[in-house]
Design an enzyme around this catalytic site. Structure first.
Site, short mmCIF file in Angstrom:
data_model
loop_
_atom_site.label_atom_id
_atom_site.label_comp_id
_atom_site.label_asym_id
_atom_site.label_seq_id
_atom_site.Cartn_x
_atom_site.Cartn_y
_atom_site.Cartn_z
N ALA A 244 -39.06 56.79 -96.87
CA ALA A 244 -39.98 56.50 -95.78
C ALA A 244 -39.19 56.14 -94.54
CB ALA A 244 -40.92 55.36 -96.17
N THR A 291 -37.30 52.77 -98.75
CA THR A 291 -37.29 52.63 -97.30
C THR A 291 -36.04 53.26 -96.73
OG1 THR A 291 -36.00 50.57 -97.11
CG2 THR A 291 -38.37 50.34 -97.56
N ASP A 292 -36.09 53.67 -95.47
CA ASP A 292 -34.86 53.98 -94.75
C ASP A 292 -34.13 52.66 -94.52
OD1 ASP A 292 -32.89 55.37 -93.40
OD2 ASP A 292 -34.27 56.44 -92.07
N ALA A 293 -32.93 52.73 -93.98
CA ALA A 293 -32.08 51.55 -93.83
C ALA A 293 -32.81 50.43 -93.09
CB ALA A 293 -30.80 51.93 -93.10
#
Length: 573
Positions: A244, A291-293
């Site tokens: 995401a 999640t993305d970073a």
């Protein structure tokens, strides 16, 4: 709450024994162990650039029980040694990820680059996409990587977008589907979990979620006909993981929840209507969401970190990518679980999705058998002759002559012996940057063919006498090796100084050729250039083949998309 996971169904397809391991493992966990499984930690070879963590790797595993790992940099041998040590010291085997979007170079510094998404698209050949996935999987798996955080299935609708300029496989859904399917078929030849990104879709705007909230402004119908088709395709094909992005989809979010106002719009990583309602329920995605970073501003600017760490899981994400301060973030997640922000049902569902992927990879049985760790002999595949041949084939098919309206090509030592080389570079000391020795590589290659090369000093404005310039220079070769990440919202040519002598003032004085080794849209800043080549990468094979093609020894086979013109009529002249 969205649909709960079914471990017997696609993409897990687990048998009863595997499901029993997942359920028994969850039942035996402490609260701290459950919370730890939600985190993927970023390991460094050297100093930790993000959190300043000083714990040993073993201490991280013992104290925080992390579920996943990623790492930054390192040779293939260093990476394999790191992963082996992590797996050896971890009670529950780890999901270990790399960003291989163009080949094994995403897993290790000495891995084999094959082709970026932009290069695959330019080649028009699904074989190039397949080979990029194939080499990515083979080389990272040899190191012990078992999750690939790629490909980007974004659609490059906005030419100003440099975040996915080279990583996107097309400007429309059909091309993205065709080439990413090929990439994933190649990746599937190795035992690696497939993860596509960046849900719900990048490429419509120019800004970078590392620096600001990303916004996909498409209407519901527009999204369904573009990104929706792409994601449905991959979900139907059994992709196991979706990353995401810190990207909002306001029109669709408001359609899903009519109570939302502009002030309520959150990135997908914190928006249950996008993860639970749209992705897991409407699109029937039964896999895992990460999640993305979490150090990216698209997330960190949404609310207090204490709140968004657990809210990301409550919203439907199943893993949280990277710590800020490891002890603080762990505490935030634990508190969110114990005070009910993350419900018991949501925690169990997330853990099933995480452990389900570990079971699909048979990590638990390999750990029990003692076959989880990798042997150094497996690294022979990295940079193998087979892979280098695939790199050469991809370069041949992808390198693109965007235009040559001045008929400056072909060149030769007989007609263009004295070359003035202009090197344009991006940020220095960033997370990613161009190669420091590229000018020398180009100079050496040209010199070996009989050219005389003078490297221009772009720090001066002095151009000198134009007649003298024509008498001393047979070819102006301008090479852009601009690579950047997370420091600007849009990467463009940054001239060395104001009115630098490297700005192409010389296009009517001598034959001038511009070659980009990364971004594809530099004509926006150099519309006066009449001969323009997109080469997509700065490896030695690409440099050799670019010069072959400039000399007419090999034809240009790549096809540009419309973005290269940057909506500038002058660029086509």
């Amino acid at each position: 709450m969205g649909k709960l996971v079914d471990l017997k169904a696609k993409p897990y397809n687990l048998n009863d024994d595997a499901i029993k391991w997942v359920e028994n493992t969850i039942a035996s966990m402490t609260d701290e162990e459950k919370v730890g499984q939600l985190f993927t930690n970023l390991f460094f070879f050297g100093k930790d650039q993000f959190s300043g963590n000083t714990l040993t790797n073993k201490e991280i595993l013992e104290k925080y029980h992390i579920g996943g790992a990623r790492y930054q940099g390192g040779s293939a041998k260093q990476v394999q040694e790191l992963i082996n040590s992590l797996q050896k010291d971890s009670k529950i085997p780890l999901l270990v990820a790399a960003n291989c979007d163009a080949g094994g170079n995403g897993a290790a510094n000495d891995g084999t680059y094959i082709a970026s998404g932009a290069q695959v698209e330019a080649s028009g050949d699904t074989t190039v996409g397949y080979n990029a996935g194939y080499v990515s999987g083979r080389e990272e798996a040899a190191m012990g990587v078992n999750v690939n955080f790629d490909p980007c299935v974004d659609i490059l609708k906005n030419w100003r977008n440099t975040i996915v300029n080279t990583r996107a496989y097309g400007t429309n859904a059909d091309d993205v589907i065709k080439y990413t399917n090929a990439y994933l078929e190649g990746l599937d030849q190795s035992e690696v979990i497939k993860c596509i990104k960046h849900w719900p879709g990048d490429g419509t705007e120019e800004r970078d979620q590392h620096l600001v909230l990303g916004v996909n402004e498409l209407s519901v119908d527009e999204w369904e006909e573009s990104f929706g088709r792409v994601y449905r395709n991959h979900i139907n094909n059994g992709v196991e993981m979706i990353m995401a992005g810190h990207i909002a989809l306001p029109e669709y979010q408001k359609a899903l929840d009519s109570t939302l106002e502009d002030k309520d719009i959150l990135p997908a990583t914190l928006a249950p209507e996008l993860i639970q309602d749209l992705l897991k329920t409407k699109l029937d995605f039964n896999g895992m969401v990460i999640t993305d970073a979490s150090h990216m501003l698209g997330m960190t600017a949404a609310m207090r970190r204490e709140d968004y760490v657990p809210k990301s899981i409550a919203a439907g994400c199943d893993m949280f990518l990277f710590f800020n301060d490891i002890d603080e973030d762990f505490g935030f997640m634990l508190k969110g679980y114990q005070n009910g922000v993350i419900t018991e049902e949501r925690m169990t569902d997330a853990l099933k999705r995480v452990l389900g992927l570990k079971a699909k990879l048979n990590l638990n049985t390999k750990q029990a058998e003692g076959t989880l760790l990798k042997d150094e002999s497996e690294l022979e595949v990295v940079g193998s002759e087979e892979h280098l041949q695939m790199r050469a084939d991809a370069a041949d098919k992808g390198i693109t002559l965007v235009k040559d309206t001045q008929n400056n090509l072909p060149i030769s030592p007989e007609t263009h012996k004295r070359i003035r080389l202009y090197m344009l570079e991006g940020e220095k000391g960033g997370i990613y940057e161009g190669g420091s020795d590229i000018a020398k590589q180009i100079t050496d290659e040209l010199t070996s063919r009989g050219y005389e090369v003078t490297l221009n000093d772009g720090s001066t404005r002095v151009k000198g006498k134009t007649i003298e310039y024509r008498e001393n220079v047979d070819l102006a070769l301008e090479v852009s090796d601009i690579v950047g990440y997370g420091a600007q919202n849009n990467y463009r040519i940054q001239w060395s100084t104001a009115m630098s002598n490297e700005v192409p003032w010389f296009v009517y004085e001598v034959p001038t050729v511009f070659v980009s080794l990364n971004f594809t849209t530099h004509l926006h800043d150099a519309t006066m250039v009449k001969t323009f080549v997109n080469a997509y990468h700065n490896n030695e094979e690409t440099i050799k083949q670019v010069i072959d093609k400039l000399e007419g020894k090999s034809e240009f086979k790549g096809t540009p998309n419309e973005n290269v013109w940057a909506n500038k009529w002058q660029a086509k002249l």
